[in-house]
Structure formats: C-alpha cells, structure tokens
Design a protein around this motif. Sequence first.
Motif, PDB file in Angstrom:
ATOM      1  N   ASP A  27       0.581  -1.613   0.008  1.00 35.17           N
ATOM      2  CA  ASP A  27      -0.064   0.124   0.497  1.00 35.17           C
ATOM      3  C   ASP A  27       1.225   0.879   0.040  1.00 35.17           C
ATOM      4  N   THR A  28       1.362   1.862  -0.997  1.00 38.51           N
ATOM      5  CA  THR A  28       2.017   2.624  -1.710  1.00 38.51           C
ATOM      6  C   THR A  28       2.841   2.918  -3.050  1.00 38.51           C
ATOM      7  N   SER A  29       3.078   4.117  -2.799  1.00 38.14           N
ATOM      8  CA  SER A  29       2.856   4.777  -4.217  1.00 38.14           C
ATOM      9  C   SER A  29       4.233   5.339  -4.466  1.00 38.14           C
ATOM     10  N   GLN A  35       8.908  11.466  -2.868  1.00 37.23           N
ATOM     11  CA  GLN A  35       8.474  12.386  -2.701  1.00 37.23           C
ATOM     12  C   GLN A  35       9.637  12.263  -0.529  1.00 37.23           C
ATOM     13  N   ARG A  36       9.082  11.178  -0.220  1.00 41.04           N
ATOM     14  CA  ARG A  36       9.134  11.367   1.285  1.00 41.04           C
ATOM     15  C   ARG A  36      10.634  10.069   1.378  1.00 41.04           C
ATOM     16  N   VAL A  37      11.447   9.847   0.230  1.00 44.04           N
ATOM     17  CA  VAL A  37      12.726   9.239   0.543  1.00 44.04           C
ATOM     18  C   VAL A  37      13.813   9.249  -0.568  1.00 44.04           C
ATOM     19  N   ALA A 109      26.430  -1.936  11.070  1.00 45.50           N
ATOM     20  CA  ALA A 109      25.957  -1.359  10.198  1.00 45.50           C
ATOM     21  C   ALA A 109      25.984  -0.125   9.308  1.00 45.50           C
ATOM     22  N   CYS A 110      24.554   0.510   8.660  1.00 46.97           N
ATOM     23  CA  CYS A 110      24.740   1.297   8.001  1.00 46.97           C
ATOM     24  C   CYS A 110      26.224   1.867   8.130  1.00 46.97           C
ATOM     25  N   SER A 111      27.270   2.121   8.986  1.00 49.09           N
ATOM     26  CA  SER A 111      28.388   3.048   9.119  1.00 49.09           C
ATOM     27  C   SER A 111      29.570   1.806   9.524  1.00 49.09           C
ATOM     28  N   ASP A 147       5.920  -4.814   4.973  1.00 55.11           N
ATOM     29  CA  ASP A 147       6.303  -4.142   5.973  1.00 55.11           C
ATOM     30  C   ASP A 147       6.518  -2.571   4.988  1.00 55.11           C
ATOM     31  N   ARG A 148       4.948  -1.792   4.489  1.00 54.51           N
ATOM     32  CA  ARG A 148       5.682  -0.538   3.423  1.00 54.51           C
ATOM     33  C   ARG A 148       6.732   0.384   4.081  1.00 54.51           C
ATOM     34  N   SER A 149       7.060   0.817   5.258  1.00 51.62           N
ATOM     35  CA  SER A 149       7.901   2.005   5.556  1.00 51.62           C
ATOM     36  C   SER A 149       8.933   1.168   5.508  1.00 51.62           C
ATOM     37  N   ASN A 207      12.068   2.730  14.111  1.00 52.74           N
ATOM     38  CA  ASN A 207      11.467   3.450  14.472  1.00 52.74           C
ATOM     39  C   ASN A 207      12.102   4.675  13.569  1.00 52.74           C
ATOM     40  N   GLY A 208      11.119   5.237  11.928  1.00 53.92           N
ATOM     41  CA  GLY A 208      11.458   6.040  11.085  1.00 53.92           C
ATOM     42  C   GLY A 208      11.890   7.538  11.621  1.00 53.92           C
ATOM     43  N   GLN A 209      11.110   7.726  12.270  1.00 57.54           N
ATOM     44  CA  GLN A 209      11.330   9.458  13.025  1.00 57.54           C
ATOM     45  C   GLN A 209      13.361   9.417  13.809  1.00 57.54           C
ATOM     46  N   GLU A 210      13.065   8.113  14.873  1.00 54.75           N
ATOM     47  CA  GLU A 210      14.131   8.095  14.960  1.00 54.75           C
ATOM     48  C   GLU A 210      15.015   8.345  15.068  1.00 54.75           C
ATOM     49  N   ALA A 245      20.509   7.038   2.726  1.00 54.13           N
ATOM     50  CA  ALA A 245      19.458   6.702   3.632  1.00 54.13           C
ATOM     51  C   ALA A 245      18.132   7.476   2.780  1.00 54.13           C
ATOM     52  N   ASN A 246      18.404   8.319   2.820  1.00 54.68           N
ATOM     53  CA  ASN A 246      17.282   9.163   2.613  1.00 54.68           C
ATOM     54  C   ASN A 246      17.178  10.813   1.961  1.00 54.68           C
ATOM     55  N   ALA A 247      16.560  10.944   0.654  1.00 53.22           N
ATOM     56  CA  ALA A 247      17.813  12.773  -0.070  1.00 53.22           C
ATOM     57  C   ALA A 247      17.143  13.211   0.877  1.00 53.22           C
TER      58      ALA A 247
HETATM   59  N1  COA Z   1       3.776   4.217   1.666  1.00 52.04           N
HETATM   60  C1  COA Z   1       3.199   5.262   1.734  1.00 52.04           C
HETATM   61  N2  COA Z   1       2.798   5.537   2.690  1.00 52.04           N
HETATM   62  C2  COA Z   1       3.231   5.744   3.872  1.00 52.04           C
HETATM   63  C3  COA Z   1       4.678   4.354   3.366  1.00 52.04           C
HETATM   64  C4  COA Z   1       5.362   4.593   2.381  1.00 52.04           C
HETATM   65  N3  COA Z   1       6.070   3.585   1.541  1.00 52.04           N
HETATM   66  N4  COA Z   1       5.491   4.421   4.475  1.00 52.04           N
HETATM   67  C5  COA Z   1       4.792   4.867   5.850  1.00 52.04           C
HETATM   68  N5  COA Z   1       4.237   5.043   5.056  1.00 52.04           N
HETATM   69  C6  COA Z   1       2.766   6.171   5.862  1.00 52.04           C
HETATM   70  C7  COA Z   1       2.439   6.145   7.508  1.00 52.04           C
HETATM   71  O1  COA Z   1       2.097   5.430   7.688  1.00 52.04           O
HETATM   72  C8  COA Z   1       2.304   6.889   7.747  1.00 52.04           C
HETATM   73  O2  COA Z   1       0.897   7.661   7.530  1.00 52.04           O
HETATM   74  P1  COA Z   1      -0.155   8.379   8.917  1.00 52.04           P
HETATM   75  O3  COA Z   1      -0.084   9.392   8.899  1.00 52.04           O
HETATM   76  O4  COA Z   1      -1.744   6.985   8.347  1.00 52.04           O
HETATM   77  O5  COA Z   1      -0.016   6.876  10.172  1.00 52.04           O
HETATM   78  C9  COA Z   1       2.890   8.500   7.044  1.00 52.04           C
HETATM   79  O6  COA Z   1       3.272   7.770   6.092  1.00 52.04           O
HETATM   80  C10 COA Z   1       3.697   9.316   7.692  1.00 52.04           C
HETATM   81  O7  COA Z   1       4.783   7.713   8.101  1.00 52.04           O
HETATM   82  P2  COA Z   1       5.794   9.283   9.044  1.00 52.04           P
HETATM   83  O8  COA Z   1       7.065   7.286   9.604  1.00 52.04           O
HETATM   84  O9  COA Z   1       5.534   9.842   9.858  1.00 52.04           O
HETATM   85  O10 COA Z   1       7.259   9.247   7.333  1.00 52.04           O
HETATM   86  P3  COA Z   1       8.492  10.244   7.621  1.00 52.04           P
HETATM   87  O11 COA Z   1       8.419  11.121   7.049  1.00 52.04           O
HETATM   88  O12 COA Z   1       8.786  10.155   8.611  1.00 52.04           O
HETATM   89  O13 COA Z   1       9.161   9.213   6.515  1.00 52.04           O
HETATM   90  C11 COA Z   1      10.388   7.079   6.880  1.00 52.04           C
HETATM   91  C12 COA Z   1       9.669   7.974   6.930  1.00 52.04           C
HETATM   92  C13 COA Z   1      11.107   5.552   7.230  1.00 52.04           C
HETATM   93  C14 COA Z   1      10.741   7.650   4.973  1.00 52.04           C
HETATM   94  C15 COA Z   1      11.752   8.629   7.900  1.00 52.04           C
HETATM   95  O14 COA Z   1      11.300   7.970   8.869  1.00 52.04           O
HETATM   96  C16 COA Z   1      12.828   7.632   7.343  1.00 52.04           C
HETATM   97  O15 COA Z   1      13.698   8.167   5.848  1.00 52.04           O
HETATM   98  N6  COA Z   1      13.335   7.953   8.079  1.00 52.04           N
HETATM   99  C17 COA Z   1      15.663   7.818   8.749  1.00 52.04           C
HETATM  100  C18 COA Z   1      15.557   5.798   7.726  1.00 52.04           C
HETATM  101  C19 COA Z   1      16.867   5.247   7.762  1.00 52.04           C
HETATM  102  O16 COA Z   1      17.358   6.404   7.373  1.00 52.04           O
HETATM  103  N7  COA Z   1      16.746   4.156   7.439  1.00 52.04           N
HETATM  104  C20 COA Z   1      18.060   3.983   7.803  1.00 52.04           C
HETATM  105  C21 COA Z   1      19.281   4.187   7.963  1.00 52.04           C
HETATM  106  S1  COA Z   1      21.120   3.745   7.979  1.00 52.04           S
END
Ligand code: COA
Length: 318
Positions: A27-29, A35-37, A109-111, A147-149, A207-210, A245-247
């Motif tokens: 369930d993603t697009s 935009q988010r990654v 890990a990634c380091s 796990d879409r996240s 925990n993506g945000q942390e 990890a994220n743009a």
């Molecule tokens: N597609 C669509 N929606 C998604 C999604 C996906 N792939 N993954 C998460 N979402 C949803 C969430 O369920 C949430 O929905 P809700 O508001 O209805 O609860 C919404 O998007 C926002 O989630 P959130 O976790 O706040 O998104 P975010 O902007 O923080 O982005 C990450 C999530 C994981 C991309 C971001 O936190 C991140 O990049 N974190 C760092 C991760 C990282 O660098 N990891 C590797 C370290 S080496």
Amino acid sequence: MSFKILGTGSCLPQRVVSNEELSEFLDTSDEWITQRVGITERRVCTTETTTDIAVGAAKGALEMSGTTPDELDMILCATVSADHAAPSLACSVQAMLGATCPAMDINAACSGFIYMLEAAAGFFAIGYKRILVIGAERLTRVVDWTDRSTAVIFADGAGAMVLGPGKSYISSKLVAKGGDTVLSIPSFEGQSPFYKNKSLKPYVHMNGQEVFKFAVNAMCTDLADVIEAAGLTIEDIAWIVPHQANARIIDAAVRKFNIQPERCLKNIETTGNTSAASVAILADELCRSGKLKDGDYIAMAAFGAGLTSAACVIRWEE
Ligand code: COA
C-alpha cells in the motif's frame, strides 16, 4: 595510521525494481516514495548471493589498482546481510577470488564501511601492505516485504576499495550510542527447547522518525568534526560522500553546510539504501566519473543501527 586508495569497484544486481512494481503488492505509491525518501528504483538480487556481488565489486577494485588476489594481505568486509553467520563474508570472498590472506567481517550496520577504513588504517600502522575492503549487502533478504515503511527503502549492492600504504586518510570519527530499540534486525532465534524469550521476526524493525532525527544530527556533527580535525573548512572539501538513506537527510546536510548540492553526492534515486555498501558504491561512481582531481578532499559520512555513525576525510592521490 593512514593509507592510500589504489582502486575502487562496485557491483549491483541485475534486477531493477521500480516504485510502481512495489505498489503492486504494497500500500504505497511512486509519489510517496519519491517525495518522502527520494528513491525511484532499486536493485534487487534474484540469483546473486551477497558473496557474488561482493566479489564483483572486489574484482573492479583489484583491476583498477593493478593488484592480484595473491598480493592481498587482508580482506575486510562490512555487512549485516552476509550469506552465512559463519563463515564470514570475507572468507567466502577470499575463496572465490583465490586469495590466501586472512579475512574477517566487521558489523557497524550502515556505518560499517567507515568503521572498516579505520580498522584498515590500524593494520597499515603495523605493516600491512595491501588490504581489500568491501561493503556488501543483500538487505532484501532481511526486510519484511509486508512492511511498507522499510520494504521501499532497502536494496542490494556492493562497493570495494583496494588500499595501500599512504597518507590519504586524514581524519576520522566513530560513534556508537548503543541499544537496539530504534533500528534492529533480530537474529534467527533457532529451535532450542530451553530458550524462553519471545523473539521478534528476523527482519528490519525501524522507528523511521527517530532514525531520521539521529541521522541528520549525526551526519552534520560528524562531518563538521572531521573537517575541523583535518585542519580544513567546508570550502576545502571537493566532495561529500554521504550514506544514501533518505534524500531528505542528504538535503538537510546541504542546507546546514550551505554548499552547492552537486558537491554532496547522491545516487539513492536508483540504488536505494544499501547500508554498509552505500558510501563505497558512491565513492566508486565518483572515482570512475573523471571528476576527481589529484589533491581533492573527500568527506565521507554514514549512520545506522547501533545507533552508530562515522565520518572521515580522505585526500585523493593519483
Ligand atoms: N508508502 C505510503 N505511506 C507510507 C509508507 C509508504 N511506503 N511508509 C509509511 N507511510 C505512511 C505512514 O503509515 C504514515 O501514515 P499515517 O500518517 O496515516 O500514520 C505516513 O506515511 C507518515 O509516516 P512517517 O513515518 O511520519 O513518514 P516519514 O516522513 O517519517 O517517512 C521514513 C518515513 C522511514 C521514510 C523516514 O522516517 C526516514 O527516512 N527515516 C530514516 C530512515 C533511515 O534512514 N533508515 C536507515 C538508517 S541506515
């Protein structure tokens, strides 16, 4: 305690997986992931093992450096997704290359790739002459594909360097906060009838945000510290090679240092997050691009589970 980079290499698996393809079963697009990654497609192993892509990267680095496997006196691999818990990935690579030197893995890990450069610098200090360092990951093996996240972020790939004695490794910083609550890949618990703890599934838990908050702060602080320790300023750094990890994390560093975005390198759009391989793949792309000039300063930075982070400054010597 330093070294010189003699050659670089990288290897990505053949199969390209687009955001649209992931959207067919998650369930993603494409819009959300872009935009988010900042990823539009990634490479995924279908038949290649972690060892196969590690050897592919190693061969490129060996060829560029003019080194034969029998000339190596150490192989180090940074990975969290080796084919086996034992033997090490480095030993599997050693056998496939036909090398005879000692070999071992490093997990930060990634380091991990930058931690491994620090370890290599230590080996050079006690007389080693040729070290092959490889970051290689098959992270698609350890993501939960429901796990879409996390499934949209992690990917497969390998990068390598052949190092020799020299004075290119100018400054470095390694950090570990400790702990496994924010980002972890639990091990397979096995089948002991005596072990009573409830186990998590052996896939990436994040925990993506942390992680995001830690990453932005760690990358900016570590880069500032290693640049200062090298006696340089940000203007002196020709290229920043950041973990992919994220743009948005990379863009935050660009804003913090107020530098031209093209000096802070990015390939996440087509490689995804390849953990310990990420900065090595990017460094190989830079090396082969023809953009590097003798004497250029390169600052590398990475962060990941642990929580760990690391950075270093390297002067490119032709
Ligand atoms: N597609 C669509 N929606 C998604 C999604 C996906 N792939 N993954 C998460 N979402 C949803 C969430 O369920 C949430 O929905 P809700 O508001 O209805 O609860 C919404 O998007 C926002 O989630 P959130 O976790 O706040 O998104 P975010 O902007 O923080 O982005 C990450 C999530 C994981 C991309 C971001 O936190 C991140 O990049 N974190 C760092 C991760 C990282 O660098 N990891 C590797 C370290 S080496």
